[in-house]
Each structure stands twice: as C-alpha cells, then as structure tokens.
Scaffold this active site. Structure first.
Site, PDB file in Angstrom:
ATOM      1  N   ALA A 128      -2.891   3.178   5.429  1.00  0.00           N
ATOM      2  CA  ALA A 128      -1.683   4.009   5.352  1.00  0.00           C
ATOM      3  C   ALA A 128      -0.514   3.288   6.013  1.00  0.00           C
ATOM      4  O   ALA A 128      -0.448   3.167   7.235  1.00  0.00           O
ATOM      5  CB  ALA A 128      -1.934   5.353   6.028  1.00  0.00           C
ATOM      6  N   THR A 129       0.383   2.770   5.195  1.00  0.00           N
ATOM      7  CA  THR A 129       1.580   2.090   5.679  1.00  0.00           C
ATOM      8  C   THR A 129       2.780   2.568   4.871  1.00  0.00           C
ATOM      9  O   THR A 129       2.642   3.323   3.893  1.00  0.00           O
ATOM     10  CB  THR A 129       1.472   0.561   5.516  1.00  0.00           C
ATOM     11  OG1 THR A 129       1.428   0.248   4.112  1.00  0.00           O
ATOM     12  CG2 THR A 129       0.221   0.019   6.196  1.00  0.00           C
ATOM     13  N   TYR A 170      -2.509 -11.195  -6.906  1.00  0.00           N
ATOM     14  CA  TYR A 170      -2.699 -10.848  -5.497  1.00  0.00           C
ATOM     15  C   TYR A 170      -4.175 -10.971  -5.113  1.00  0.00           C
ATOM     16  O   TYR A 170      -4.516 -11.605  -4.105  1.00  0.00           O
ATOM     17  CB  TYR A 170      -2.198  -9.425  -5.253  1.00  0.00           C
ATOM     18  CG  TYR A 170      -2.384  -8.925  -3.847  1.00  0.00           C
ATOM     19  CD1 TYR A 170      -1.456  -9.221  -2.858  1.00  0.00           C
ATOM     20  CD2 TYR A 170      -3.475  -8.136  -3.500  1.00  0.00           C
ATOM     21  CE1 TYR A 170      -1.616  -8.751  -1.561  1.00  0.00           C
ATOM     22  CE2 TYR A 170      -3.646  -7.664  -2.219  1.00  0.00           C
ATOM     23  CZ  TYR A 170      -2.713  -7.973  -1.243  1.00  0.00           C
ATOM     24  OH  TYR A 170      -2.886  -7.506   0.041  1.00  0.00           O
TER      25      TYR A 170
END
Length: 252
Positions: free
Chosen positions: A188-189, A154
C-alpha cells in the site's frame, strides 16, 4: 540482541528515497543509526525530504551514468565512506502484453530498473569493500516470480535484478560485500492507491494472499534493515519475498 540491528556509524545510499518504499527504507536505516544520502530524480523532492529527515540529499536520474557517478562521489565527499547501497528507484512502464509492447517504453523500463542497478553497483561496491565490507540491496518484485498478462518489461527487468544480486554476491563475497534482492508483493503506497480503490481488484488479489491484506512500506523497510545489519551478516545472494504469502498460495 539490539546490536544485531545497529547501523551506527554506517553510511548508505538509497535511490528513489523520497516516497513510498524507498523513503520507508531510508527512515528505517536512519532509525538504526545509519547516515543516509537521500536521492530521487526530482531536485525539489530530494531537498525537501532530505531536510525533513535531517540528512544530505543528491538528486539523481538513475538512467544517466554521469548522475550515478556524481551520486557516489557526493556520498563519499559527505560521509567519507559507503557501507550500504539500496537500489530502489524504478518505474512500472505501460501495462499490457508483450505482443502489444512499446519498445521505447521497454528500453526506458530496462534502463531505469535494471541497467542503472548494474552501473550503480559497479560504482559503489568497490567503496563498500574498501570500507571493510557491507551490503547492497537490490529492489526486485513479486511480478518477476509469477506469469501475468499485463506486467511486461517491468517483470522482466525485475527478474534480471534478482539474478544480478546472485551474480554480484558471488563476485563480491570474498571482499566482504553481501548483495541481496527484495521482492515486494502488493504494498500500500501512493502509487498503488488506484488499485487500493478498485474493489474488484482488491477482492481478487486479497483472495490470493493468505494474510488477506496489502503490505506496508515499513514491512519492506524492516527486511532491508535486517539485510543491512549484523543480523543478516551470513545472508547473501538471496531474494527475499515480502508478499503476505501470495507467491505460495493456490488462491484457496
């Protein structure tokens, strides 16, 4: 001053726009006056969010070149033009060191996070130029700017995304197309909820972040509007880090 952030009459594609940062960017572009093609790999999610936002939707598996071509063609059919592109869709892959990496997972991460952005930009940027110029925004990551032991393919893909933005900025600048990257830090998800619930991780990570809190999707979306709008008209080839200061601190 309000005209600096006005996107009235503009048309945009946002991949991965049914949740999290992607949805926040789509909503912010819409609020600024743009029409947005909502897209994700899930047809049901795409249809639902498109209906909620009052915008068209086109499902797209970004690892499929034919699906990317269809996304661009559908956007041109619906809007008659493309002014902005946001390449947001991505996956994290399996955590671990490179010594432990699963090369099949590596291939999928690179295909979705980097190769898809190359293909989609090659498909869409000529149309952005033909519309009189506009902007592409490529989603990179803070992980591409720091070494770590657990984020492997990633981070590597996202470093490539930032370089892709620089190369495309040089290539397409003479045609009036700006290309920038955004590197969010800890946001923040829904996907980050397990980490938000991990008290030990949060204590360590917030100690490394001068603002002492996670970011919000809206804070990333605000930067996306700036980079798309007239306010950002002289910004290209840049990688904008949105991390509460994590990158620049020594943890003190």
């Amino acid at each position: 001053m309000s005209g600096l952030f006005d996107l009235s009459g503009k048309a945009a594609i946002v991949t991965g726009s049914t949740r999290g940062i992607g949805r926040a960017i789509a909503e912010a572009l819409i609020a600024a006056g743009a029409r947005v093609m909502i897209s994700s790999e899930d047809p049901a999610d795409t249809a639902r969010v498109a209906a909620e936002l009052g915008m068209p939707g086109c499902p797209c598996d970004v690892s499929d070149d034919a699906a990317l071509a269809h996304l661009v063609a559908e956007s041109l059919e619906v809007f008659g033009r493309i002014d902005h592109l946001v390449c947001n869709a991505g996956i994290t892959g399996y955590p671990g060191s490179f010594a432990q990496i699963d090369m099949d997972d590596y291939a999928r991460v690179m295909a979705i996070n980097l190769r898809s952005q190359v293909v989609l930009c090659n498909l869409a940027l000529p149309h952005i130029a033909a519309s009189g110029g506009g902007a592409a925004l490529l989603m990179a990551s803070l992980s591409a700017l720091r070494g770590n032991l657990r984020i492997n393919a990633y981070a590597l893909a996202k470093a490539g995304v930032a370089q892709l933005a620089r190369n495309l900025a040089v290539e397409w600048g003479p045609s009036g197309v700006r290309v920038n990257a955004i590197s969010p830090g800890f946001i923040a998800t829904e996907l980050s909820q397990p980490l938000l619930d991990d008290a030990a991780f949060m204590a360590r990570r917030m100690a490394m972040t001068p603002l002492r809190r996670p970011g919000t999707p809206d804070e990333v979306a605000g930067a996306a509007v700036f980079l798309a709008a007239p306010a950002g008209a002289f910004v290209t080839g840049h990688n904008l880090v949105i991390d509460g200061g994590t990158l620049i601190t020594d943890g003190s």
